[in-house]
Design an enzyme around this catalytic site. Structure first.
Site, PDB file in Angstrom:
ATOM      1  N   LYS A  20      34.287  11.598  31.284  1.00 19.65           N
ATOM      2  CA  LYS A  20      33.662  11.847  32.578  1.00 19.65           C
ATOM      3  C   LYS A  20      33.238  10.538  33.233  1.00 19.65           C
ATOM      4  O   LYS A  20      33.386  10.354  34.440  1.00 19.65           O
ATOM      5  CB  LYS A  20      32.452  12.768  32.393  1.00 19.65           C
ATOM      6  CG  LYS A  20      32.230  13.700  33.551  1.00 19.65           C
ATOM      7  CD  LYS A  20      31.129  14.701  33.240  1.00 19.65           C
ATOM      8  CE  LYS A  20      31.681  15.918  32.537  1.00 19.65           C
ATOM      9  NZ  LYS A  20      30.614  16.828  32.092  1.00 19.65           N
ATOM     10  N   GLU A  78      43.428  17.954  25.542  1.00 18.03           N
ATOM     11  CA  GLU A  78      42.397  17.695  26.547  1.00 18.03           C
ATOM     12  C   GLU A  78      43.008  17.775  27.932  1.00 18.03           C
ATOM     13  O   GLU A  78      43.937  17.027  28.241  1.00 18.03           O
ATOM     14  CB  GLU A  78      41.799  16.310  26.319  1.00 18.03           C
ATOM     15  CG  GLU A  78      41.253  16.121  24.903  1.00 18.03           C
ATOM     16  CD  GLU A  78      40.380  14.888  24.788  1.00 18.03           C
ATOM     17  OE1 GLU A  78      39.921  14.379  25.829  1.00 18.03           O
ATOM     18  OE2 GLU A  78      40.160  14.439  23.663  1.00 18.03           O
ATOM     19  N   ILE A  81      41.804  18.698  35.056  1.00 20.20           N
ATOM     20  CA  ILE A  81      42.277  19.500  36.186  1.00 20.20           C
ATOM     21  C   ILE A  81      42.099  18.707  37.468  1.00 20.20           C
ATOM     22  O   ILE A  81      41.040  18.101  37.692  1.00 20.20           O
ATOM     23  CB  ILE A  81      41.518  20.840  36.252  1.00 20.20           C
ATOM     24  CG1 ILE A  81      41.648  21.589  34.916  1.00 20.20           C
ATOM     25  CG2 ILE A  81      42.064  21.704  37.388  1.00 20.20           C
ATOM     26  CD1 ILE A  81      40.843  22.869  34.833  1.00 20.20           C
ATOM     27  N   TYR A  90      31.940  24.662  30.409  1.00 17.91           N
ATOM     28  CA  TYR A  90      31.935  24.931  28.965  1.00 17.91           C
ATOM     29  C   TYR A  90      31.771  26.427  28.730  1.00 17.91           C
ATOM     30  O   TYR A  90      31.005  27.093  29.437  1.00 17.91           O
ATOM     31  CB  TYR A  90      30.781  24.192  28.287  1.00 17.91           C
ATOM     32  CG  TYR A  90      30.942  22.683  28.269  1.00 17.91           C
ATOM     33  CD1 TYR A  90      31.926  22.084  27.495  1.00 17.91           C
ATOM     34  CD2 TYR A  90      30.095  21.883  29.030  1.00 17.91           C
ATOM     35  CE1 TYR A  90      32.072  20.704  27.478  1.00 17.91           C
ATOM     36  CE2 TYR A  90      30.235  20.495  29.018  1.00 17.91           C
ATOM     37  CZ  TYR A  90      31.232  19.916  28.232  1.00 17.91           C
ATOM     38  OH  TYR A  90      31.370  18.558  28.221  1.00 17.91           O
ATOM     39  N   ARG A 103      54.499  10.814  29.229  1.00 21.95           N
ATOM     40  CA  ARG A 103      54.629   9.576  28.434  1.00 21.95           C
ATOM     41  C   ARG A 103      53.999   9.741  27.055  1.00 21.95           C
ATOM     42  O   ARG A 103      53.189  10.638  26.839  1.00 21.95           O
ATOM     43  CB  ARG A 103      53.973   8.397  29.153  1.00 21.95           C
ATOM     44  CG  ARG A 103      52.460   8.541  29.317  1.00 21.95           C
ATOM     45  CD  ARG A 103      51.835   7.233  29.777  1.00 21.95           C
ATOM     46  NE  ARG A 103      50.441   7.390  30.116  1.00 21.95           N
ATOM     47  CZ  ARG A 103      49.432   7.294  29.244  1.00 21.95           C
ATOM     48  NH1 ARG A 103      49.659   7.090  27.974  1.00 21.95           N
ATOM     49  NH2 ARG A 103      48.176   7.442  29.659  1.00 21.95           N
TER      50      ARG A 103
HETATM   51  P1  ADP Z   1      33.683  16.479  26.465  1.00 26.26           P
HETATM   52  O1  ADP Z   1      33.694  15.340  25.484  1.00 26.26           O
HETATM   53  O2  ADP Z   1      32.637  17.527  26.156  1.00 26.26           O
HETATM   54  O3  ADP Z   1      35.055  17.095  26.612  1.00 26.26           O
HETATM   55  P2  ADP Z   1      34.098  15.232  29.062  1.00 26.26           P
HETATM   56  O4  ADP Z   1      33.405  13.988  29.541  1.00 26.26           O
HETATM   57  O5  ADP Z   1      35.562  15.086  28.705  1.00 26.26           O
HETATM   58  O6  ADP Z   1      33.248  15.817  27.860  1.00 26.26           O
HETATM   59  O7  ADP Z   1      33.928  16.348  30.205  1.00 26.26           O
HETATM   60  C1  ADP Z   1      34.624  17.567  30.061  1.00 26.26           C
HETATM   61  C2  ADP Z   1      33.936  18.715  30.763  1.00 26.26           C
HETATM   62  O8  ADP Z   1      33.761  18.432  32.153  1.00 26.26           O
HETATM   63  C3  ADP Z   1      34.790  19.970  30.723  1.00 26.26           C
HETATM   64  O9  ADP Z   1      34.600  20.699  29.529  1.00 26.26           O
HETATM   65  C4  ADP Z   1      34.310  20.741  31.951  1.00 26.26           C
HETATM   66  O10 ADP Z   1      33.225  21.590  31.619  1.00 26.26           O
HETATM   67  C5  ADP Z   1      33.832  19.648  32.900  1.00 26.26           C
HETATM   68  N1  ADP Z   1      34.730  19.389  34.041  1.00 26.26           N
HETATM   69  C6  ADP Z   1      34.316  19.265  35.332  1.00 26.26           C
HETATM   70  N2  ADP Z   1      35.332  19.024  36.165  1.00 26.26           N
HETATM   71  C7  ADP Z   1      36.468  18.994  35.393  1.00 26.26           C
HETATM   72  C8  ADP Z   1      37.859  18.775  35.693  1.00 26.26           C
HETATM   73  N3  ADP Z   1      38.278  18.564  36.963  1.00 26.26           N
HETATM   74  N4  ADP Z   1      38.748  18.824  34.666  1.00 26.26           N
HETATM   75  C9  ADP Z   1      38.320  19.039  33.394  1.00 26.26           C
HETATM   76  N5  ADP Z   1      37.019  19.235  33.054  1.00 26.26           N
HETATM   77  C10 ADP Z   1      36.087  19.216  34.032  1.00 26.26           C
HETATM   78 MG    MG Z   2      36.813  15.949  27.022  1.00 24.79          MG
END
Ligand code: ADP
Ligand code: MG
Length: 145
Positions: A20, A78, A81, A90, A103
């Site tokens: 994120k 992973e 979107i 979640y 790739r």
């Molecule tokens: P984690 O380590 O828990 O997967 P991330 O930093 O990868 O944490 O964030 C993933 C979470 O962010 C997803 O589970 C979802 O709830 C939220 N999220 C918000 N916007 C999106 C997006 N566009 N694509 C994927 N996940 C998103």
């Molecule tokens: Mg993640």
């Protein structure tokens, strides 16, 4: 190559690898969904479509890789979107149609290089998914079941 592959499951907490913070949150699938991947599917970056709780279908890019947390013997899936959500999702149901391979997995010398690669993946996925062979999956019955 085992594509298209359709998968659905609950979005679980990942390992907080800072996706994120890189501007690229990735929704993680539980292990049972990962185990249902075709056995011969390569690790790397894929593209396709995704929906959350049977909502709108959006383009996605997905990384499939070996998970160090499980001594590299379990794959992780992973999905990023290509849509902006107001809130985390979640616990909700994620559906994905994996349609093409972009790739292989690779290592990066710097964070900038990694971010550049992700942006490149996203740009390529956007373009490819507009092609007729792929865009038809946006309205596939799998997303309506
Ligand atoms: P984690 O380590 O828990 O997967 P991330 O930093 O990868 O944490 O964030 C993933 C979470 O962010 C997803 O589970 C979802 O709830 C939220 N999220 C918000 N916007 C999106 C997006 N566009 N694509 C994927 N996940 C998103
Ligand atoms: Mg993640």
């Amino acid at each position: 190559m085992g594509l298209p592959h359709f998968a659905k499951g609950e979005v679980i907490k990942g390992f907080g690898r800072g996706s994120k913070e890189l501007g690229c949150p990735t929704a993680n699938f539980p292990m049972d969904v990962v185990h249902n991947l075709p056995a011969d599917l390569d690790t790397g970056v894929y593209f396709g479509f995704a929906s959350v709780d049977r909502g709108e279908v959006h383009k996605m890019v997905m990384s499939i890789g070996w998970n160090p947390f499980y001594k590299n013997d379990v794959k992780s899936m992973e999905t990023h979107i290509l849509n902006t959500y107001d809130e985390d999702f979640y616990g909700k149901e994620l559906r994905v149609a994996m349609l093409g391979f972009l790739r292989q997995e690779r290592n990066f010398k710097s964070l900038d290089e990694l971010i550049g690669a992700i942006q490149g993946d996203i740009r390529q996925a956007r373009e490819k998914l507009d092609e007729p062979d792929f865009i038809k999956y946006k309205t596939h019955p799998f997303f309506k079941e």
